[in-house]
Write a protein that holds these residues in place. Structure first.
Motif, PDB file in Angstrom:
ATOM      1  N   ALA A   1       0.843  -1.204   0.000  1.00 51.96           N
ATOM      2  CA  ALA A   1       0.000   0.000   0.000  1.00 51.96           C
ATOM      3  C   ALA A   1       0.874   1.248   0.000  1.00 51.96           C
ATOM      4  O   ALA A   1       0.598   2.213  -0.709  1.00 51.96           O
ATOM      5  N   SER A   2       1.932   1.230   0.780  1.00 50.04           N
ATOM      6  CA  SER A   2       2.846   2.363   0.825  1.00 50.04           C
ATOM      7  C   SER A   2       3.511   2.572  -0.529  1.00 50.04           C
ATOM      8  O   SER A   2       3.644   3.692  -1.005  1.00 50.04           O
ATOM      9  N   CYS A   3       3.925   1.484  -1.173  1.00 51.26           N
ATOM     10  CA  CYS A   3       4.568   1.583  -2.487  1.00 51.26           C
ATOM     11  C   CYS A   3       3.617   2.167  -3.526  1.00 51.26           C
ATOM     12  O   CYS A   3       4.023   2.977  -4.348  1.00 51.26           O
ATOM     13  N   SER A   4       2.355   1.757  -3.486  1.00 51.74           N
ATOM     14  CA  SER A   4       1.404   2.292  -4.460  1.00 51.74           C
ATOM     15  C   SER A   4       1.178   3.780  -4.228  1.00 51.74           C
ATOM     16  O   SER A   4       1.024   4.544  -5.174  1.00 51.74           O
ATOM     17  N   GLY A   5       1.192   4.207  -2.966  1.00 51.47           N
ATOM     18  CA  GLY A   5       1.050   5.627  -2.655  1.00 51.47           C
ATOM     19  C   GLY A   5       2.235   6.432  -3.144  1.00 51.47           C
ATOM     20  O   GLY A   5       2.081   7.522  -3.704  1.00 51.47           O
ATOM     21  N   ILE A   6       3.429   5.886  -2.974  1.00 50.09           N
ATOM     22  CA  ILE A   6       4.631   6.569  -3.444  1.00 50.09           C
ATOM     23  C   ILE A   6       4.613   6.641  -4.968  1.00 50.09           C
ATOM     24  O   ILE A   6       4.944   7.671  -5.555  1.00 50.09           O
ATOM     25  N   HIS A   7       4.196   5.569  -5.622  1.00 54.68           N
ATOM     26  CA  HIS A   7       4.088   5.563  -7.088  1.00 54.68           C
ATOM     27  C   HIS A   7       3.097   6.645  -7.542  1.00 54.68           C
ATOM     28  O   HIS A   7       3.365   7.380  -8.491  1.00 54.68           O
TER      29      HIS A   7
END
Length: 140
Positions: free
Chosen positions: A14-20
Motif C-alpha cells: 500500500a505504501s509503495c502504491s502511494g509513493i508511485h
C-alpha cells in the motif's frame, strides 16, 4: 505469525502504491515551503536547557492550481523525525500528525496564495503525504 506477515506485506505494498501515485502525479511540480505560525502563544519557546523550540508547522506543498489539487507533506526535517521515531519503535509509536493538521496547513497555504479557495477533501497518499482537492471562487 502468518497473519502478521500478510499484514506487513499489505502495508508495504500500500505504501509503495502511494509513493508511485505521488511520483506519477507530482513529479516536476515546484515544491513550495509553507510555515503555519501558531494562532495563540509565541512561535518560539526557550527550554530550560537553552534549546529554542519552533512551534510553527513546516510543510512542503506541491500545488497544481490548474487541477485544483495539491500534495502536502511535512518539512524534510519533520519527515525525517517521523521516520526516526517509527524506526526506533518498530512502527509502534504514534508519530503521525492527525489529518486535520494537514487540512489546516493546506487551507492556510490557499488563504495566503491570494486565491479564494477552500479545501474540499483530503486523502492519504502515503504516510505522511496527503492529497488535497480544493475549489476556488471564479475570478471576477
Amino acid at each position: 505469525m502468518r497473519a502478521i506477515l500478510i499484514l506487513v506485506s499489505c502495508l508495504i505494498l500500500a505504501s509503495c502504491s502511494g509513493i508511485h501515485y505521488a511520483l506519477e502525479n507530482y513529479s516536476g511540480v515546484e515544491v513550495q515551503e509553507h510555515i503555519v505560525v501558531p494562532k495563540e502563544g509565541p512561535r518560539y519557546i526557550e527550554q530550560p536547557n537553552g534549546v529554542r523550540v519552533d512551534r510553527a508547522a513546516h510543510f512542503r506543498i506541491f500545488d497544481k492550481p490548474t487541477e485544483s489539487r495539491l500534495m502536502i507533506t511535512p518539512s524534510i526535517g519533520d519527515a525525517a523525525a517521523i521516520g526516526l521515531v517509527k524506526g526506533a519503535t518498530f512502527g509502534i509509536a504514534g508519530s503521525d500528525a492527525p489529518e486535520v493538521i494537514y487540512r489546516n496547513g493546506a487551507q492556510d497555504f490557499l488563504d495566503k496564495s491570494g486565491r479564494s479557495c477552500d479545501v474540499r477533501d483530503i486523502s492519504l497518499i502515503a504516510t505522511p503525504q496527503y492529497e488535497v482537492r480544493y475549489t476556488c471562487a471564479a475570478a471576477d
